[in-house]
Design a protein around this motif. Structure first.
Motif, PDB file in Angstrom:
ATOM      1  N   VAL A   1      60.682 -24.937  69.823  1.00  0.00           N
ATOM      2  CA  VAL A   1      60.661 -25.628  71.117  1.00  0.00           C
ATOM      3  C   VAL A   1      60.673 -27.145  70.932  1.00  0.00           C
ATOM      4  CG1 VAL A   1      59.287 -26.034  73.192  1.00  0.00           C
ATOM      5  CG2 VAL A   1      59.567 -23.721  72.319  1.00  0.00           C
TER       6      VAL A   1
ATOM      7  N   ALA B   1      57.223 -20.789  67.017  1.00  0.00           N
ATOM      8  CA  ALA B   1      57.688 -21.121  68.364  1.00  0.00           C
ATOM      9  C   ALA B   1      57.620 -22.619  68.606  1.00  0.00           C
ATOM     10  CB  ALA B   1      56.836 -20.385  69.399  1.00  0.00           C
ATOM     11  N   ALA B   2      56.550 -23.239  68.151  1.00  0.00           N
ATOM     12  CA  ALA B   2      56.377 -24.679  68.366  1.00  0.00           C
ATOM     13  C   ALA B   2      57.515 -25.438  67.692  1.00  0.00           C
ATOM     14  CB  ALA B   2      55.032 -25.133  67.820  1.00  0.00           C
TER      15      ALA B   2
ATOM     16  N   LYS C   1      55.076 -19.128  75.744  1.00  0.00           N
ATOM     17  CA  LYS C   1      56.004 -18.091  76.183  1.00  0.00           C
ATOM     18  C   LYS C   1      56.896 -17.657  75.035  1.00  0.00           C
ATOM     19  CE  LYS C   1      56.376 -19.147  80.882  1.00  0.00           C
ATOM     20  NZ  LYS C   1      56.987 -20.201  81.710  1.00  0.00           N
ATOM     21  N   ARG C   2      57.448 -18.650  74.346  1.00  0.00           N
ATOM     22  CA  ARG C   2      58.344 -18.353  73.239  1.00  0.00           C
ATOM     23  C   ARG C   2      57.645 -17.528  72.168  1.00  0.00           C
ATOM     24  NH1 ARG C   2      63.463 -20.342  70.475  1.00  0.00           N
ATOM     25  NH2 ARG C   2      63.431 -22.020  71.993  1.00  0.00           N
TER      26      ARG C   2
ATOM     27  N   GLU D   1      64.111 -28.314  70.068  1.00  0.00           N
ATOM     28  CA  GLU D   1      65.069 -28.292  71.169  1.00  0.00           C
ATOM     29  C   GLU D   1      64.773 -29.328  72.237  1.00  0.00           C
ATOM     30  OE1 GLU D   1      65.165 -24.394  72.877  1.00  0.00           O
ATOM     31  OE2 GLU D   1      65.715 -23.483  70.959  1.00  0.00           O
ATOM     32  N   ARG D   2      63.465 -29.449  72.545  1.00  0.00           N
ATOM     33  CA  ARG D   2      63.153 -30.243  73.723  1.00  0.00           C
ATOM     34  C   ARG D   2      62.315 -31.477  73.433  1.00  0.00           C
ATOM     35  NH1 ARG D   2      63.760 -25.101  76.517  1.00  0.00           N
ATOM     36  NH2 ARG D   2      61.673 -24.475  77.170  1.00  0.00           N
TER      37      ARG D   2
ATOM     38  N   ALA E   1      57.532 -31.424  74.867  1.00  0.00           N
ATOM     39  CA  ALA E   1      57.908 -30.200  75.574  1.00  0.00           C
ATOM     40  C   ALA E   1      56.666 -29.522  76.142  1.00  0.00           C
ATOM     41  CB  ALA E   1      58.629 -29.253  74.621  1.00  0.00           C
ATOM     42  N   SER E   2      56.899 -28.663  77.107  1.00  0.00           N
ATOM     43  CA  SER E   2      55.786 -27.958  77.740  1.00  0.00           C
ATOM     44  C   SER E   2      55.135 -26.973  76.772  1.00  0.00           C
ATOM     45  CB  SER E   2      56.296 -27.210  78.968  1.00  0.00           C
ATOM     46  OG  SER E   2      55.419 -26.161  79.301  1.00  0.00           O
TER      47      SER E   2
ATOM     48  N   ASP F   1      55.811 -23.412  77.514  1.00  0.00           N
ATOM     49  CA  ASP F   1      57.037 -22.883  76.938  1.00  0.00           C
ATOM     50  C   ASP F   1      56.799 -22.395  75.515  1.00  0.00           C
ATOM     51  OD1 ASP F   1      58.282 -23.459  79.258  1.00  0.00           O
ATOM     52  OD2 ASP F   1      59.458 -25.142  78.515  1.00  0.00           O
ATOM     53  N   VAL F   2      55.998 -23.150  74.785  1.00  0.00           N
ATOM     54  CA  VAL F   2      55.703 -22.742  73.413  1.00  0.00           C
ATOM     55  C   VAL F   2      55.002 -21.388  73.427  1.00  0.00           C
ATOM     56  CG1 VAL F   2      54.391 -23.275  71.338  1.00  0.00           C
ATOM     57  CG2 VAL F   2      55.577 -25.100  72.557  1.00  0.00           C
TER      58      VAL F   2
ATOM     59  N   TYR G   1      61.405 -34.251  65.495  1.00  0.00           N
ATOM     60  CA  TYR G   1      61.483 -33.903  66.904  1.00  0.00           C
ATOM     61  C   TYR G   1      61.586 -35.193  67.695  1.00  0.00           C
ATOM     62  CZ  TYR G   1      58.859 -30.122  64.706  1.00  0.00           C
ATOM     63  OH  TYR G   1      58.412 -29.154  63.849  1.00  0.00           O
TER      64      TYR G   1
END
Lengths: 195, 195
Positions: B27, B23-24, B42-43, B30-31, B35-36, B39-40, B104
């Motif tokens: 995320v 997930a990290a 959650k993903r 993408e961001r 990134a938050s 969000d990681v 990233y």
DNA sequence: TGCGAAACGGAGGATAGCTCCGTATTTAAC
DNA sequence: GTTAAATACGGAGCTATCCTCCGTTTCGCA
């Protein structure tokens, strides 16, 4: 962007703007470019709303805070460069840009942004840099494919690298010198591959 | 720092750790590296508490996420370098480091930190870089005063400069080449001789 | 002095980071 | 298979910061 400096501000507004700039310099110096803007407002003894009215973003405040310094940099460079060979003038300019970028911890990461704000100091600095670069290039001392943006980026980058905790204090001059060597026109080193 | 990879984790813990890394990567790609972390989590379909139990900070998570990539970089470099002259091997290593740092958006600013985490990939990469640098220096191809940290910093810096919005896509090769020229032992300043 | 425009201040909504602890799952012993 | 201890999970909620909004205050002109 921030209010025009020469605008017809009311007396209290102009006073507060001044206080904010002084406070911002103090706080950014102490705590770095990502310090809390609330702290800046507190230090200026001004409401946070007032801060945001004068400077719509952290970048705008940073840009304004750096502006005077940049103006000075540009002016001194212009005077100095008359007595220096083009390459040397460019070298000193680069060194000072690196130094400026290190003014507040973390500023370097935003200096690119700062230098794109069209305040007086920024415009003066980019104009001066452009002039020095072109002069050195016309004299055949510097590679022709270099752009001013490259120089600015690297100045910012070197400063950033130097800001790392526990970094070797010699690192800045070492990297600056190295980068500068890379800038110079090479006497066609055969076999040296192209970039 | 994060949990030891080979540790005696409970089955569910190991599974979640894996999910978090996947997930990290997604995320951060993408961001960007800032990134938050919510969000990681959650993903990864995992609670935020679980994220922090496995990776005590953003840097630890970033380091772990990059680790495999760095291991690969080090391994490929070692293999490749047997067939290359020292200078060329170092040049490719630098280019790949720049590329890694750009993995990233925003990673470059923390890569210095990342490379100081003693995970397998980081250690392997720094060891390999050190080896290449020393080899090139002993061969008289690279200035003797350069440290590996300098190279890492500049790689990070170049990548950072390139990440700026609207940057010239040619900037990375231009700056990399320039820096590389600066690294090299100079054949007596300018015009004197060539090689 | 009075009044409209300009500026002020800071409460508070929004968002993100990170901690803490009650609950759930796993593992191993019996 | 049962059980108990160890381990891990989840996410509410505390904190901190950013930034907006609007009722209040100050300014300056007539």
């Amino acid at each position: 962007m921030e209010d025009a400096t020469g605008g017809a501000l009311r007396a209290d507004a102009r006073r507060n703007r001044e206080r904010l700039l002084v406070a911002a310099h103090a706080v950014f110096s102490e705590r770095g470019a990502d310090a809390s803007l609330n702290d800046v407002a507190k230090r200026a003894e001004v409401g946070i709303g007032t801060l945001y009215r004068h400077f719509e973003s952290r970048e705008a405040l940073l840009a304004a805070t750096c502006d005077e310094q940049l103006l000075t940099l540009a002016k001194q460079s212009r005077e100095r460069s008359e007595a220096l060979p083009p390459l040397e003038a460019l070298r000193v300019f680069l060194a000072e840009l690196v130094h400026s970028a290190g003014m507040y911890k973390g500023l370097a990461a935003s200096l690119g942004i700062v230098l794109k704000n069209h305040t007086k100091g920024c415009d003066a600095t980019t104009a001066e840099g452009q002039r020095l670069l072109e002069t050195a290039q016309r004299a055949g001392e510097v590679r022709g494919d270099i752009l001013l943006d490259d120089v600015v980026c690297m100045a910012m980058a070197i400063s950033l690298a130097a800001a790392e905790d526990g970094a070797d204090p010699k690192r800045v001059p070492r990297l600056t010198g190295m980068f500068f060597d890379g800038l110079r026109s090479r006497p066609e080193p055969r076999g040296a591959r192209h970039r």
